[in-house]
Enzyme design. Structure first.
Site, PDB file in Angstrom:
ATOM      1  N   CYS A  96      10.051 122.479  -2.806  1.00 13.38           N
ATOM      2  CA  CYS A  96       8.864 121.615  -2.751  1.00 13.38           C
ATOM      3  C   CYS A  96       8.355 121.209  -4.134  1.00 13.38           C
ATOM      4  CB  CYS A  96       7.754 122.297  -1.961  1.00 13.38           C
ATOM      5  SG  CYS A  96       8.166 122.602  -0.239  1.00 13.38           S
ATOM      6  N   HIS A 353       4.416 115.615   4.055  1.00 15.66           N
ATOM      7  CA  HIS A 353       5.098 116.395   3.018  1.00 15.66           C
ATOM      8  C   HIS A 353       6.597 116.089   3.022  1.00 15.66           C
ATOM      9  CE1 HIS A 353       6.256 119.502   0.375  1.00 15.66           C
ATOM     10  NE2 HIS A 353       5.926 120.589   1.068  1.00 15.66           N
TER      11      HIS A 353
END
Length: 401
Positions: A96, A353
């Protein structure tokens, strides 16, 4: 406070763009990861040339990606963007944090070359395009020993390797963050994203793909739905019920984000964000979401700043529980209060996301908040993300004009 100086060798972000972010399986689902990135690369180069007032030479394309098909996605996207075949590409996987790691790598490369006098090429200033791209919709199925798996291991055998949702719930339990606070923070993210979109605050960022001009995840109805949603996971030890729900977790998404980085010596009068300090630090892999705390504190230490000196914070909001645990420890939240400098246009809880792109989306958001919205020179912004396997990455930028 230590006075900071941006010298001729500093690397400066002078353009920043992204796609609208779309939930997996929806409006961007038919596009492969390089097809998401290529139009944003083109738009970012065009913005950079307008800002500088001359053509540029693309020295490299650096993109973060987590779950794509491989084949060096940055190189594939560079070719797909129509760049000259001499333009190389490198793809980075820091999960991430990948998009932010790619931008950090690009700025380090620009600064290193600049110290050797390689400010420009004969046909124009040297520029690196960096960011991230993720197509969760087209991510390939992976197989090990004949068995399909959703993700690779983040740690070797013998170390904790929790799924991110249960890890966020464990972090909430360890931090005393209840369901009510998590839902309230998620509602804040959606409200701020909806208000930002209504006021046109995302318009300068977004490159429309598939006729999608706006992020498709922020929604007003979530505010009423949040208290009704069932927990996704069994309760952590000592709790009567789970606290992490679909409403206070991010949506898995498709999207891309890119910035243009040049040496300060060749940016001319173009305003931008100069990278002042960065840090990537490991933490307990059992509680991977807490990683940004050490990384943010480290960049402030490197720069001689206090958090009070920073005008804008962008954190990748993977889960409300994880985000609040970080903000609480940094003194940027507590009880019902959240520092107004944090994610003023909402974050991943509302926008979505796209794993490998989200860290770069944070820098695009800083660019809008600080450069487009005319923050004075010398203002600071921090972008940060937690990383699976137990790490945090953070970058501190200074406005230059």
């Amino acid at each position: 406070m230590t006075e900071l100086r941006v010298d001729q060798y500093s690397a400066v972000v002078i353009a920043a763009r992204r796609t609208a972010i779309s939930t997996r399986g929806m409006r961007l689902a038919r596009l492969g990861v390089e097809q998401l990135a290529a139009p944003v690369l083109r738009a970012c180069r065009a913005d950079a040339e307008r800002a500088i007032g001359s053509p540029v030479v693309i020295a490299d394309v650096v993109l973060g990606n987590c779950m794509g098909p491989g084949g060096n996605i940055a190189r594939r996207a560079a070719l797909g963007a129509g760049f000259d075949v001499s333009v190389p590409g490198v793809t980075i996987d820091t999960q991430c944090g990948s998009g932010l790691s790619a931008i950090i790598s690009a700025t380090d490369s620009i600064r290193a070359d600049s110290t050797r006098g390689n400010f420009s090429h004969g046909s124009g200033p040297r520029l690196i395009l960096a960011g991230g791209a993720e197509s969760a919709s087209t991510a390939p199925l992976r197989i090990a020993n004949g068995v399909p798996y959703a993700r690779a291991a983040f740690t070797p055998p013998g170390f904790p390797d929790p799924e991110m949702g249960p890890a966020a719930q464990d972090l909430a339990a360890a931090s005393g963050i209840d369901r009510c606070r998590q839902d309230a923070y998620a509602a804040r993210s959606h409200r701020r994203a909806l208000d930002q979109a209504r006021d046109g605050g995302f318009d300068d960022e977004i490159v429309a793909l598939e006729a999608l001009e706006h992020d498709d995840s922020p929604r007003r109805q979530i505010l009423a739905l949040l208290p009704r949603l069932a927990p996704l996971y069994p309760p952590a030890r000592g709790l009567s019920s789970g606290t992490v729900t679909a409403g206070n977790s991010c949506r898995i998404s498709d999207g891309a984000a890119v910035v243009a980085v040049v040496a300060n010596s060749v940016r001319g009068n173009a305003p931008g964000l100069a990278l002042v300090a960065h840090a990537t630090i490991g933490c307990d892999p059992a509680l991977p979401g807490i990683g940004p705390v050490a990384a943010v504190n480290r960049v402030c230490e490197l720069a001689g700043l206090r958090l009070d000196d920073v005008a804008a914070f962008e954190i990748v909001e993977a889960f409300a529980a994880q985000t609040l645990a970080v903000l609480d420890r940094l003194g940027l939240a507590g009880g019902d209060w959240v520092d107004p400098r944090v994610c003023t246009g909402g974050g991943a809880l509302a926008l979505g996301h796209p794993w490998g792109a989200s860290g770069a989306v944070s820098v695009v958001r800083l660019f809008t908040r600080l450069v487009h919205e005319n923050a004075p020179a010398g203002s600071f912004g921090i972008a940060t993300a937690a990383v699976g396997g137990g790490m945090g990455v953070a970058a501190l930028f200074e406005v230059v004009r």
